[in-house]
Design an enzyme around this catalytic site. Structure first.
Site, mmCIF file in Angstrom:
data_model
loop_
_atom_site.group_PDB
_atom_site.id
_atom_site.type_symbol
_atom_site.label_atom_id
_atom_site.label_comp_id
_atom_site.label_asym_id
_atom_site.label_seq_id
_atom_site.Cartn_x
_atom_site.Cartn_y
_atom_site.Cartn_z
ATOM 1 N N CYS A 151 -36.340 14.798 19.226
ATOM 2 C CA CYS A 151 -35.288 15.680 19.730
ATOM 3 C C CYS A 151 -35.306 15.650 21.249
ATOM 4 O O CYS A 151 -36.374 15.724 21.860
ATOM 5 C CB CYS A 151 -35.528 17.100 19.208
ATOM 6 S SG CYS A 151 -34.313 18.296 19.817
ATOM 7 N N HIS A 153 -29.688 17.487 11.653
ATOM 8 C CA HIS A 153 -30.440 17.833 12.866
ATOM 9 C C HIS A 153 -29.555 18.610 13.839
ATOM 10 O O HIS A 153 -29.970 19.641 14.385
ATOM 11 C CB HIS A 153 -30.970 16.540 13.501
ATOM 12 C CG HIS A 153 -31.773 16.742 14.743
ATOM 13 N ND1 HIS A 153 -33.109 16.419 14.838
ATOM 14 C CD2 HIS A 153 -31.418 17.217 15.969
ATOM 15 C CE1 HIS A 153 -33.549 16.715 16.061
ATOM 16 N NE2 HIS A 153 -32.539 17.190 16.770
ATOM 17 N N GLU A 154 -28.332 18.119 14.046
ATOM 18 C CA GLU A 154 -27.443 18.765 15.025
ATOM 19 C C GLU A 154 -26.928 20.106 14.511
ATOM 20 O O GLU A 154 -26.838 21.077 15.267
ATOM 21 C CB GLU A 154 -26.279 17.844 15.391
ATOM 22 C CG GLU A 154 -26.707 16.527 16.035
ATOM 23 C CD GLU A 154 -27.705 16.685 17.176
ATOM 24 O OE1 GLU A 154 -27.621 17.681 17.917
ATOM 25 O OE2 GLU A 154 -28.594 15.831 17.303
ATOM 26 N N HIS A 164 -29.486 22.733 14.967
ATOM 27 C CA HIS A 164 -29.511 23.275 16.331
ATOM 28 C C HIS A 164 -28.575 24.477 16.458
ATOM 29 O O HIS A 164 -28.878 25.453 17.137
ATOM 30 C CB HIS A 164 -29.046 22.223 17.345
ATOM 31 C CG HIS A 164 -30.151 21.353 17.890
ATOM 32 N ND1 HIS A 164 -31.228 21.866 18.569
ATOM 33 C CD2 HIS A 164 -30.320 20.007 17.885
ATOM 34 C CE1 HIS A 164 -32.024 20.872 18.946
ATOM 35 N NE2 HIS A 164 -31.497 19.732 18.540
HETATM 36 ZN ZN ZN Z 1 -32.370 17.890 18.739
#
Ligand code: ZN
Length: 226
Positions: A138, A180-181, A184
């Site tokens: 990341c 993953h995004e 976030h």
């Molecule tokens: Zn990330």
């Protein structure tokens, strides 16, 4: 008003004074050209207060912001970037992966090219029960990688950069990027889902775990793969 070009919750628009602070924050970020500074783990903006995007930015500012995210992602370089990673607590992310990897890696990880996409207010759900585990990193946790087991296929729902609804199934590496995004934007970092016994510096990754799959790392470090 310029926000009439957007379809985000047109019936529930906040007052201009509610919108001004985040638009001003973005304006201020964009006063300098080039990639934006990326905030690191420990910054609270990565963890809470991330708002559903509701036309906070007018069309021109939204476009400039998305372009800045794209440039920042390319420069890093990375395959995805979420707005909180540049200090903006809005549910907006960009993804793009040219996937410049050897055939062996492409096959093992399903790492196929992912064209540039803008995800506005994304959420996802697993499709099926299959999970895959790979090392992941990341931009907000520089220098480190760890194995994360994730669903191999997810159904993404979001809006695109024009406010049009998206409902699409992603598989392989693009499914990992989407998760993953989107995580976030829910205040989650990949470390929250990672197998911490696998935590490795980038140098150690190159030296020890450069294989297409984390099987050797799992055997050597003592953790289970799905
Ligand atoms: Zn990330």
């Amino acid at each position: 008003a310029s926000h009439t070009r957007f379809s985000w919750h047109p019936g529930a628009m906040a007052t201009p004074s509610d919108r001004r602070p985040l638009a001003e924050l973005v304006e201020e970020l964009l006063t300098t050209d080039g990639p934006l500074p990326i905030v690191a783990a420990s910054d609270p903006v990565l963890r809470q207060g991330i708002e559903h995007y509701d036309g906070h930015l007018d069309a021109a500012l939204f476009s400039r912001f998305v372009e800045a995210l794209r440039i920042t992602m390319h420069t890093a370089p990375g395959v995805g970037l979420a707005a909180p990673q540049v200090g903006v607590p809005l549910r907006i992310a960009v993804i793009e992966d040219p996937a410049p990897v050897p055939e062996e890696v492409r096959l093992a990880r399903g790492r196929v090219p992912q064209p540039f996409r803008v995800l506005v207010n994304p959420s996802y759900e697993a499709v099926g029960t299959e999970r895959a585990a790979f090392f992941e990193g990341c931009l907000s946790v520089p220098g480190w990688q760890a194995v994360v087991a994730r669903p191999t296929a997810v159904r993404l729902t979001c809006e695109d950069e024009l406010g049009r609804p998206v409902d699409e199934v992603f598989t392989g590496w693009p499914a990992r990027i989407v998760q993953h995004e989107t995580d976030h934007l829910d205040g989650l970092l990949y470390l929250d889902r990672a197998e911490l016994r696998s935590l490795s510096s980038n140098e150690a990754m190159a030296e020890r775990w450069a294989q297409p799959t984390p099987e050797r790392a799992a055997a050597s470090l003592g953790f289970e793969l799905p």
